[in-house]
Design a protein around this motif. Structure first.
Motif, short mmCIF file in Angstrom:
data_model
loop_
_atom_site.label_atom_id
_atom_site.label_comp_id
_atom_site.label_asym_id
_atom_site.label_seq_id
_atom_site.Cartn_x
_atom_site.Cartn_y
_atom_site.Cartn_z
N THR A 52 0.84 -1.20 0.00
CA THR A 52 0.00 0.00 0.00
C THR A 52 0.88 1.25 0.00
OG1 THR A 52 -1.66 -1.20 1.28
CG2 THR A 52 -1.89 1.19 1.17
N ARG A 53 0.56 2.17 -0.89
CA ARG A 53 1.32 3.41 -1.01
C ARG A 53 0.41 4.61 -0.83
NH1 ARG A 53 5.38 0.94 0.05
NH2 ARG A 53 6.54 -0.19 -1.51
N LEU A 54 1.01 5.72 -0.45
CA LEU A 54 0.28 6.97 -0.24
C LEU A 54 0.86 8.01 -1.19
CD1 LEU A 54 -1.74 8.60 1.57
CD2 LEU A 54 0.23 9.18 2.97
N SER A 55 0.01 8.58 -2.03
CA SER A 55 0.51 9.59 -2.97
C SER A 55 0.78 10.90 -2.23
CB SER A 55 -0.50 9.82 -4.10
OG SER A 55 -1.62 10.53 -3.62
N GLY A 56 1.62 11.71 -2.81
CA GLY A 56 1.93 13.01 -2.22
C GLY A 56 0.71 13.91 -2.15
N ASP A 57 -0.15 13.83 -3.17
CA ASP A 57 -1.37 14.64 -3.17
C ASP A 57 -2.31 14.24 -2.03
OD1 ASP A 57 -0.50 16.05 -5.35
OD2 ASP A 57 -1.67 14.89 -6.80
N ALA A 58 -2.40 12.94 -1.77
CA ALA A 58 -3.27 12.48 -0.69
C ALA A 58 -2.76 12.96 0.67
CB ALA A 58 -3.36 10.95 -0.70
N ALA A 59 -1.45 12.93 0.84
CA ALA A 59 -0.87 13.40 2.10
C ALA A 59 -1.08 14.90 2.26
CB ALA A 59 0.61 13.06 2.16
N LEU A 60 -0.92 15.66 1.18
CA LEU A 60 -1.15 17.11 1.25
C LEU A 60 -2.61 17.41 1.56
CD1 LEU A 60 0.99 18.51 -1.70
CD2 LEU A 60 1.30 18.95 0.74
N LEU A 61 -3.51 16.69 0.93
CA LEU A 61 -4.93 16.89 1.18
C LEU A 61 -5.29 16.57 2.63
CD1 LEU A 61 -7.70 17.60 -0.04
CD2 LEU A 61 -7.95 15.18 -0.59
N MET A 62 -4.76 15.49 3.14
CA MET A 62 -5.03 15.11 4.53
C MET A 62 -4.43 16.13 5.50
SD MET A 62 -6.71 12.95 6.08
CE MET A 62 -6.97 12.37 7.72
N ALA A 63 -3.25 16.64 5.20
CA ALA A 63 -2.63 17.66 6.05
C ALA A 63 -3.48 18.92 6.07
CB ALA A 63 -1.22 17.97 5.56
N GLU A 64 -4.01 19.30 4.91
CA GLU A 64 -4.88 20.48 4.84
C GLU A 64 -6.17 20.26 5.62
OE1 GLU A 64 -5.91 24.35 3.96
OE2 GLU A 64 -3.99 23.35 3.64
N LEU A 65 -6.74 19.06 5.50
CA LEU A 65 -7.96 18.73 6.24
C LEU A 65 -7.72 18.81 7.75
CD1 LEU A 65 -10.92 17.66 6.16
CD2 LEU A 65 -9.92 15.39 6.34
N LEU A 66 -6.60 18.29 8.19
CA LEU A 66 -6.27 18.36 9.62
C LEU A 66 -6.08 19.79 10.09
CD1 LEU A 66 -3.90 15.30 9.93
CD2 LEU A 66 -6.17 15.54 10.94
N LYS A 67 -5.46 20.61 9.25
CA LYS A 67 -5.25 22.02 9.60
C LYS A 67 -6.59 22.73 9.77
CE LYS A 67 -4.19 25.41 6.76
NZ LYS A 67 -3.51 26.27 5.78
N VAL A 68 -7.50 22.51 8.82
CA VAL A 68 -8.82 23.13 8.90
C VAL A 68 -9.58 22.63 10.12
CG1 VAL A 68 -11.06 23.29 7.73
CG2 VAL A 68 -8.95 23.57 6.43
N PHE A 69 -9.47 21.34 10.40
CA PHE A 69 -10.13 20.75 11.56
C PHE A 69 -9.66 21.40 12.86
CE2 PHE A 69 -10.47 17.56 14.93
CZ PHE A 69 -11.79 17.17 14.82
N VAL A 70 -8.36 21.57 13.00
CA VAL A 70 -7.79 22.17 14.22
C VAL A 70 -8.19 23.64 14.33
CG1 VAL A 70 -5.63 22.83 15.36
CG2 VAL A 70 -5.91 20.53 14.41
N GLN A 71 -8.16 24.36 13.21
CA GLN A 71 -8.56 25.77 13.24
C GLN A 71 -10.03 25.90 13.62
OE1 GLN A 71 -7.50 27.01 9.28
NE2 GLN A 71 -5.48 27.72 9.91
N GLU A 72 -10.87 25.06 13.08
CA GLU A 72 -12.30 25.10 13.40
C GLU A 72 -12.53 24.75 14.87
OE1 GLU A 72 -16.31 25.78 12.76
OE2 GLU A 72 -14.61 26.24 11.47
N ALA A 73 -11.78 23.79 15.38
CA ALA A 73 -11.89 23.43 16.80
C ALA A 73 -11.50 24.62 17.69
CB ALA A 73 -11.01 22.23 17.11
N ALA A 74 -10.46 25.33 17.31
CA ALA A 74 -10.02 26.49 18.10
C ALA A 74 -11.07 27.59 18.09
CB ALA A 74 -8.69 27.01 17.57
#
Length: 105
Positions: A52-74
């Motif tokens: 199983t491999r993870l593309s760079g785009d998928a990792a970037l998208l997930m990192a952006e999703l986590l950033k938005v999640f944390v900002q919304e939580a704050a």
């Protein structure tokens, strides 16, 4: 788990808010590469097969999703603290907004 502590009055002041925003913007831009690598490692660690491999785009998208999640939580935690007339956001404010936040994401 980190305890979120935020002085609401300082954030309400436009000068402080602009300064904090610029600092956060610089910090986020410097951490983009580290965040991408961290998210890649976290996601890859849960893979059951070595193929199983993870593309760079998928990792970037997930990192952006986590950033938005944390900002919304704050933001939601800050609003909860303001509704309770508190000067600081505590873990209890975060715990109160967490169920709805998880449903929204």
């Amino acid at each position: 788990m980190y305890l979120l502590s935020l002085n609401i009055h300082a954030v309400a002041d436009p000068v402080h808010r602009a300064h904090r925003y610029n600092f956060a913007k610089i910090l986020f831009s410097e951490l983009t590469i580290q965040r991408h690598e961290t998210v890649s490692k976290l996601l890859s660690s849960s893979f059951k097969e070595d193929k199983t491999r993870l593309s760079g785009d998928a990792a970037l998208l997930m990192a952006e999703l986590l950033k938005v999640f944390v900002q919304e939580a704050a933001v939601r935690s800050q609003k909860q603290a303001e509704s309770e007339d508190c000067d600081q956001v505590d873990i209890e404010h975060f715990e109160k907004i967490l169920p709805q936040l998880l449903l929204d994401f």
